[in-house]
Design an enzyme around this catalytic site. Structure first.
Site, PDB file in Angstrom:
ATOM      1  N   ASP A  35       0.842  -1.206   0.000  1.00 25.01           N
ATOM      2  CA  ASP A  35       0.000   0.000   0.000  1.00 25.01           C
ATOM      3  C   ASP A  35       0.870   1.247   0.000  1.00 25.01           C
ATOM      4  OD1 ASP A  35      -2.049  -1.724   0.175  1.00 25.01           O
ATOM      5  OD2 ASP A  35      -2.835  -1.007   2.104  1.00 25.01           O
ATOM      6  N   TYR A  36       1.944   1.195   0.775  1.00 23.15           N
ATOM      7  CA  TYR A  36       2.819   2.357   0.894  1.00 23.15           C
ATOM      8  C   TYR A  36       3.428   2.705  -0.460  1.00 23.15           C
ATOM      9  CZ  TYR A  36       6.807   5.251   2.157  1.00 23.15           C
ATOM     10  OH  TYR A  36       7.707   6.268   2.222  1.00 23.15           O
ATOM     11  N   TYR A  38       2.303   1.900  -3.364  1.00 24.95           N
ATOM     12  CA  TYR A  38       1.217   2.349  -4.241  1.00 24.95           C
ATOM     13  C   TYR A  38       0.910   3.825  -3.991  1.00 24.95           C
ATOM     14  CZ  TYR A  38      -3.257   2.470  -6.684  1.00 24.95           C
ATOM     15  OH  TYR A  38      -4.274   2.802  -7.548  1.00 24.95           O
ATOM     16  N   ASP A  39       0.759   4.166  -2.715  1.00 19.31           N
ATOM     17  CA  ASP A  39       0.430   5.559  -2.364  1.00 19.31           C
ATOM     18  C   ASP A  39       1.512   6.519  -2.841  1.00 19.31           C
ATOM     19  OD1 ASP A  39      -1.957   4.890  -1.188  1.00 19.31           O
ATOM     20  OD2 ASP A  39      -1.118   4.691   0.829  1.00 19.31           O
ATOM     21  N   LEU A  85     -10.547   8.734   0.965  1.00 19.95           N
ATOM     22  CA  LEU A  85      -9.940   9.740   1.855  1.00 19.95           C
ATOM     23  C   LEU A  85      -8.579  10.129   1.303  1.00 19.95           C
ATOM     24  CD1 LEU A  85     -10.523   8.077   5.340  1.00 19.95           C
ATOM     25  CD2 LEU A  85     -11.557  10.191   4.546  1.00 19.95           C
ATOM     26  N   GLU A 116     -10.240   8.604  14.749  1.00 21.99           N
ATOM     27  CA  GLU A 116     -10.687   7.208  14.808  1.00 21.99           C
ATOM     28  C   GLU A 116      -9.611   6.301  14.238  1.00 21.99           C
ATOM     29  OE1 GLU A 116     -14.113   6.951  12.282  1.00 21.99           O
ATOM     30  OE2 GLU A 116     -15.078   8.612  13.328  1.00 21.99           O
ATOM     31  N   LYS A 118      -8.366   3.772  11.476  1.00 19.43           N
ATOM     32  CA  LYS A 118      -8.649   3.485  10.067  1.00 19.43           C
ATOM     33  C   LYS A 118      -8.562   1.972   9.888  1.00 19.43           C
ATOM     34  CE  LYS A 118      -7.360   4.866   5.384  1.00 19.43           C
ATOM     35  NZ  LYS A 118      -7.679   3.604   4.784  1.00 19.43           N
ATOM     36  N   ASP A 120      -8.527  -1.598   8.078  1.00 14.52           N
ATOM     37  CA  ASP A 120      -8.047  -2.056   6.779  1.00 14.52           C
ATOM     38  C   ASP A 120      -8.867  -3.257   6.331  1.00 14.52           C
ATOM     39  OD1 ASP A 120      -6.563  -2.140   4.524  1.00 14.52           O
ATOM     40  OD2 ASP A 120      -4.804  -3.075   5.432  1.00 14.52           O
ATOM     41  N   ARG A 139     -18.285  -0.535  -1.946  1.00 16.94           N
ATOM     42  CA  ARG A 139     -18.028   0.812  -2.463  1.00 16.94           C
ATOM     43  C   ARG A 139     -17.959   0.832  -3.995  1.00 16.94           C
ATOM     44  NH1 ARG A 139     -12.825   4.128  -0.661  1.00 16.94           N
ATOM     45  NH2 ARG A 139     -11.835   2.427  -1.764  1.00 16.94           N
ATOM     46  N   TYR A 225     -18.729   3.661  11.010  1.00 18.41           N
ATOM     47  CA  TYR A 225     -18.168   4.958  11.376  1.00 18.41           C
ATOM     48  C   TYR A 225     -18.863   6.137  10.709  1.00 18.41           C
ATOM     49  CZ  TYR A 225     -15.560   3.360   7.240  1.00 18.41           C
ATOM     50  OH  TYR A 225     -15.211   2.829   6.033  1.00 18.41           O
ATOM     51  N   LYS A 313      -1.560   7.585   7.644  1.00 15.11           N
ATOM     52  CA  LYS A 313      -1.255   6.155   7.521  1.00 15.11           C
ATOM     53  C   LYS A 313       0.018   5.800   8.280  1.00 15.11           C
ATOM     54  CE  LYS A 313      -2.954   3.920   3.830  1.00 15.11           C
ATOM     55  NZ  LYS A 313      -3.005   3.532   2.415  1.00 15.11           N
ATOM     56  N   CYS A 407      24.327 -30.548   5.603  1.00 18.06           N
ATOM     57  CA  CYS A 407      24.323 -29.471   6.591  1.00 18.06           C
ATOM     58  C   CYS A 407      25.247 -28.344   6.095  1.00 18.06           C
ATOM     59  CB  CYS A 407      24.797 -29.997   7.936  1.00 18.06           C
ATOM     60  SG  CYS A 407      25.077 -28.681   9.130  1.00 18.06           S
ATOM     61  N   CYS A 410      28.461 -28.498   8.826  1.00 16.18           N
ATOM     62  CA  CYS A 410      29.352 -29.663   8.959  1.00 16.18           C
ATOM     63  C   CYS A 410      29.285 -30.595   7.762  1.00 16.18           C
ATOM     64  CB  CYS A 410      29.044 -30.419  10.241  1.00 16.18           C
ATOM     65  SG  CYS A 410      27.467 -31.291  10.168  1.00 16.18           S
ATOM     66  N   CYS A 425      20.024 -31.666  10.895  1.00 15.69           N
ATOM     67  CA  CYS A 425      21.395 -32.149  10.925  1.00 15.69           C
ATOM     68  C   CYS A 425      21.487 -32.994  12.190  1.00 15.69           C
ATOM     69  CB  CYS A 425      22.371 -30.975  11.005  1.00 15.69           C
ATOM     70  SG  CYS A 425      24.042 -31.524  11.377  1.00 15.69           S
ATOM     71  N   CYS A 430      28.254 -31.216  15.221  1.00 15.96           N
ATOM     72  CA  CYS A 430      28.153 -30.111  14.255  1.00 15.96           C
ATOM     73  C   CYS A 430      28.395 -28.773  14.966  1.00 15.96           C
ATOM     74  CB  CYS A 430      26.771 -30.122  13.613  1.00 15.96           C
ATOM     75  SG  CYS A 430      26.461 -28.654  12.629  1.00 15.96           S
TER      76      CYS A 430
HETATM   77  S1  IVH Z   1     -14.547   7.858   6.831  1.00 20.21           S
HETATM   78  C1  IVH Z   1     -16.206  10.159   3.003  1.00 20.21           C
HETATM   79  N1  IVH Z   1     -13.512   6.418   8.744  1.00 20.21           N
HETATM   80  O1  IVH Z   1     -10.764   4.089   4.318  1.00 20.21           O
HETATM   81  C2  IVH Z   1     -15.220   9.214   3.507  1.00 20.21           C
HETATM   82  N2  IVH Z   1     -13.173   5.698   6.502  1.00 20.21           N
HETATM   83  O2  IVH Z   1      -8.941   5.150   2.387  1.00 20.21           O
HETATM   84  C3  IVH Z   1     -15.728   8.513   4.682  1.00 20.21           C
HETATM   85  N3  IVH Z   1     -11.936   3.595   6.306  1.00 20.21           N
HETATM   86  O3  IVH Z   1     -13.212   4.648   1.907  1.00 20.21           O
HETATM   87  C4  IVH Z   1     -14.767   7.558   5.178  1.00 20.21           C
HETATM   88  N4  IVH Z   1     -11.666   3.274   8.461  1.00 20.21           N
HETATM   89  O4  IVH Z   1     -13.325   2.487   3.378  1.00 20.21           O
HETATM   90  C5  IVH Z   1     -13.674   6.557   7.414  1.00 20.21           C
HETATM   91  N5  IVH Z   1     -12.725   5.231  10.548  1.00 20.21           N
HETATM   92  C6  IVH Z   1     -12.870   5.373   9.238  1.00 20.21           C
HETATM   93  C7  IVH Z   1     -12.350   4.427   8.315  1.00 20.21           C
HETATM   94  C8  IVH Z   1     -12.529   4.635   6.942  1.00 20.21           C
HETATM   95  C9  IVH Z   1     -11.443   2.800   7.244  1.00 20.21           C
HETATM   96  C10 IVH Z   1     -11.803   3.341   4.867  1.00 20.21           C
HETATM   97  C11 IVH Z   1     -13.021   3.652   4.059  1.00 20.21           C
HETATM   98  C12 IVH Z   1     -12.553   4.713   3.102  1.00 20.21           C
HETATM   99  C13 IVH Z   1     -11.108   4.391   3.004  1.00 20.21           C
HETATM  100  C14 IVH Z   1     -10.269   5.521   2.478  1.00 20.21           C
END
Ligand code: IVH
Length: 676
Positions: A35-36, A38-39, A85, A116, A118, A120, A139, A225, A313, A407, A410, A425, A430
């Site tokens: 992911d890192y 990619y970002d 996000l 909050e 996040k 995964d 989504r 959330y 992140k 091995c 030895c 071994c 040995c």
């Molecule tokens: S709020 C309008 N809160 O992360 C956006 N998203 O990388 C509302 N995600 O699409 C999202 N934990 O699938 C929100 N505590 C959290 C989250 C969260 C995971 C996900 C979510 C979002 C994606 C963005």
């Protein structure tokens, strides 16, 4: 200066690459890079598009999620789009985000922020009509998602009916908790199926099953959330949204922190960066949201992500690199382990060149080849692990890895015990094995001798100053020779010799542990010391007698008897007795002044704890008269479970007679009993 043409080329290259990664991630639940990484590539592309002044609606930088090309599910349009996000790996950029928001709002006072976890997993939107769950949609591309209602109905923690007859749309994340992820992969290994690389892939793969029965079996979880149009329900802040969800019995992570300004934010971000390991589900960061919902509309969104929230992140736990070679190592028991030699990369703040690969079977199971791009990960273990190979990146030039026949130290022919996966071994002499035994003997949990690290041991072994662990106690006679050695100053020799002398006071249970009897770990060594009181008794005990000791199973009993029947070991123990090591139980533990509230009770501590380490809790139990067992048996009274408690918890549940306590519950019970 890079020319415009070069920028154009790079932009095209990034578009293609990112499209490939994104398709694999969303359509095949497959990660080709971390992911890192990619970002970082996505940010580079965004920057290039800005510099080249390109506004391309179909660019990957403008997209949210997948294209739904090959979906097996019915497509549904979201009434309110599901956005993504914007994210950052830099704490400093959070301040920028807040300043930008304030500027957009023409505000000068402080802006309240809510934080909050996040999660995964994969995002889901659920619609309740008159309190009844009628639809659950993924989504997708943010506008259109997949209808996965039937599958979502299988998730135990999602209520089919709310306590009040609301029309409401809520959003959250579906995840596979670590404990379930581990169970699932264990079963897959047994069946010879490919394992899931991480809980997110497993959750996503599970939710896309066409058979809801499979979904039910896998025990997915969900945390919510977000409430669409929350103000309709008299909600004014994100915090109130979370409380509202909880009131409706909808699961949330319960982690919802409020900050009046950004000064304390950094501390809490650092706190969660380390505490996240203890959560029962995978998280890749934190989400910071402006708490006041009335400001959300004013701030609006960029089309892809809202301007009222940002994701921080955590530093990457996984990265990809090239596997250059495999080196084989031999451990104290003779077990041969492959070590991956890697192209150097940075992972969680340190440079990594080597990673572990458990055993040869794992290489075969994961089909890992020399020359492959591999994912490496730093999990709870300090040594990074090779997670998987990216087969899509193969050129055909990769080389299969053959099992060694000899091995690596030895050169004797290796054996494989029937039914066991490890190559071994079996040469008693040995040097690799002997070094392993010595490292174990001097380790902190054993004799705790400092100054005898791997390199020094290797040197002393090659000079034949050491042949078995008892020779460590004769090193004082070799002071002059030691002084001739490279990197051994007078002071360090002095420290080493005094640490060796000091180690003679080590208690009987630790000496037993240090001997390295196969299958006898720290807890078992304590039990054996307590029951036998001295080594002479222990040496004469039969397998049957040993198995009478709670916590000693068949395998361990056999191993103990074998160990004490071995002539070399008998001689070694005699030497150690003559040297003056402690082979009888002193009543240190018994002499404690703690109330004996756990007298006669058997305990087992499993999983990752949060307040104490496992060893601390075990010591605490013993001080109060309890006994620590090393496995789940009928005699077990209490199982204390931390996060990621695996098969031991399942076994204890199946027995039905074991009281299962969390760390907090245990501490509360202890306090209650102590007061009585
Ligand atoms: S709020 C309008 N809160 O992360 C956006 N998203 O990388 C509302 N995600 O699409 C999202 N934990 O699938 C929100 N505590 C959290 C989250 C969260 C995971 C996900 C979510 C979002 C994606 C963005």
């Amino acid at each position: 200066m890079i020319s415009k043409k070069e920028k154009e080329n790079r932009r095209e290259e990034l578009q293609k690459k990112l499209q490939r990664y994104s398709d694999a991630y969303y359509s095949q639940n497959e990660s080709l890079i971390s992911d890192y990484e990619y970002d970082m590539l996505l940010k580079e592309l965004e920057q290039l598009e800005k510099e080249l002044q390109i506004e391309n609606k179909s660019s990957i930088t403008q997209k949210v999620g997948s294209s739904l090309k090959n979906t097996k599910f019915q497509k549904t349009t979201h009434k309110t789009p599901m956005l993504s996000l914007s994210n950052t790996y830099e704490i400093g950029e959070i301040e920028d985000f807040l300043l930008r928001a304030k500027k957009n709002l023409n505000m000068t006072d402080n802006l309240e922020v809510e934080m909050e976890i996040k999660l995964d997993g994969l995002s889901i939107s659920i619609i309740y009509e008159k309190g009844k769950l009628v639809r659950a949609v993924t989504r997708g591309d943010g506008i259109v998602g997949e209808d996965v209602t039937e599958n979502v109905l299988q998730i135990e923690s999602i209520p089919h009916e709310l306590s009040e007859a609301f029309d409401i749309e809520i959003r959250g994340e579906i995840v596979l908790p670590f404990s379930e992820f581990e169970n699932l992969n264990k079963i897959r290994i047994e069946k010879g199926e490919e394992v899931f690389a991480n809980p997110r892939n497993a959750a996503s793969g599970t939710l896309r099953q066409l058979d809801p029965k499979i979904v039910k079996e896998r025990h997915l979880a969900a945390y919510f959330y977000f409430i669409v149009n929350a103000e309709q329900y008299g909600i004014h802040s994100q915090k109130e949204s979370i409380l509202f969800l909880e009131k409706l019995s909808l699961p949330t992570t319960k982690i919802c922190e409020i900050f009046q300004d950004s000064s304390k934010l950094e501390d809490r971000i650092n706190y969660w960066s380390s505490e996240r390991e203890k959560l029962p589900y995978e998280t890749d960061g934190l989400v910071l949201k402006i708490n006041d919902i009335s400001l959300w509309e004013k701030l609006g969104s960029t089309g892809k992500s809202p301007r009222w929230a940002v994701a921080y992140k955590f530093p990457a736990k996984q990265v990809t690199t090239k596997l250059l070679d495999i080196t084989w190592q031999v451990g104290r028991t003779g077990k041969i382990t492959p070590v991956a030699e890697l192209e150097e990369v940075e992972l969680s703040g340190s440079r990594v060149k080597r990673a572990s690969l458990h055993n040869y079977d794992e290489i075969v199971r994961k089909d890992i080849r020399i020359g492959d791009t591999v994912f490496i990960e730093k999990a709870a273990e300090i040594i990074p692990q090779v997670v998987k190979a990216v087969k899509e990146d193969r050129t055909g030039k990769e080389k299969k890895i053959e099992a060694p026949e000899h091995c690596p130290i030895c050169e004797s022919i290796l054996e494989r015990e029937e039914g066991l996966v490890d190559l071994k071994c079996i040469n008693k002499h040995c040097p690799g094995k002997i070094q392993g035994e010595m490292e174990y003997f001097v380790s902190r949990d054993g004799m705790n001798i400092s100054g005898l690290g791997g390199r020094i041991l290797e040197k002393l072994l090659s000079l034949h100053y050491l042949e078995n662990v008892s020779d460590i106690y004769s090193l004082k006679e070799k002071r002059e020779e030691l002084e001739q050695l490279d990197k051994m100053g007078k002071k360090s020799i002095e420290n080493l010799l005094s640490s060796i002398e000091e180690s003679k006071k080590t208690s009987y249970d630790k000496v037993l542990y240090a001997l390295g009897i196969p299958f006898v770990g720290k807890v078992a060594a304590k039990l054996l010391a307590k029951e036998s009181k001295n080594i002479l008794k222990l040496q004469t005990m039969t397998e049957e007698e040993l198995q009478q000791i709670e916590g000693v199973g068949e395998k361990m009993a056999r191993s103990i008897v074998d160990f004490f029947q071995n002539e070399t070991k008998k001689q070694l123990i005699q030497n150690l007795i003559d040297i003056g090591l402690c082979f009888t139980l002193k009543d240190g533990v018994e002499a404690s002044t703690e109330a004996k509230i756990w007298q006669g009770k058997n305990f087992l501590v499993t999983g990752t704890l949060s307040k104490y380490t496992r060893a601390e809790l075990q010591e605490d139990i013993e001080k109060s008269g309890g006994t620590n067992l090393s496995s789940v048996t009928k005699k077990l009274d209490y199982l204390i479970v931390g996060e990621k408690a695996g098969s031991k918890l399942e076994k204890a549940k199946a027995l039905g007679s074991v009281t299962i306590l969390t760390e907090e519950e245990f501490l509360a019970l202890k306090e209650k009993l102590t007061k009585q």
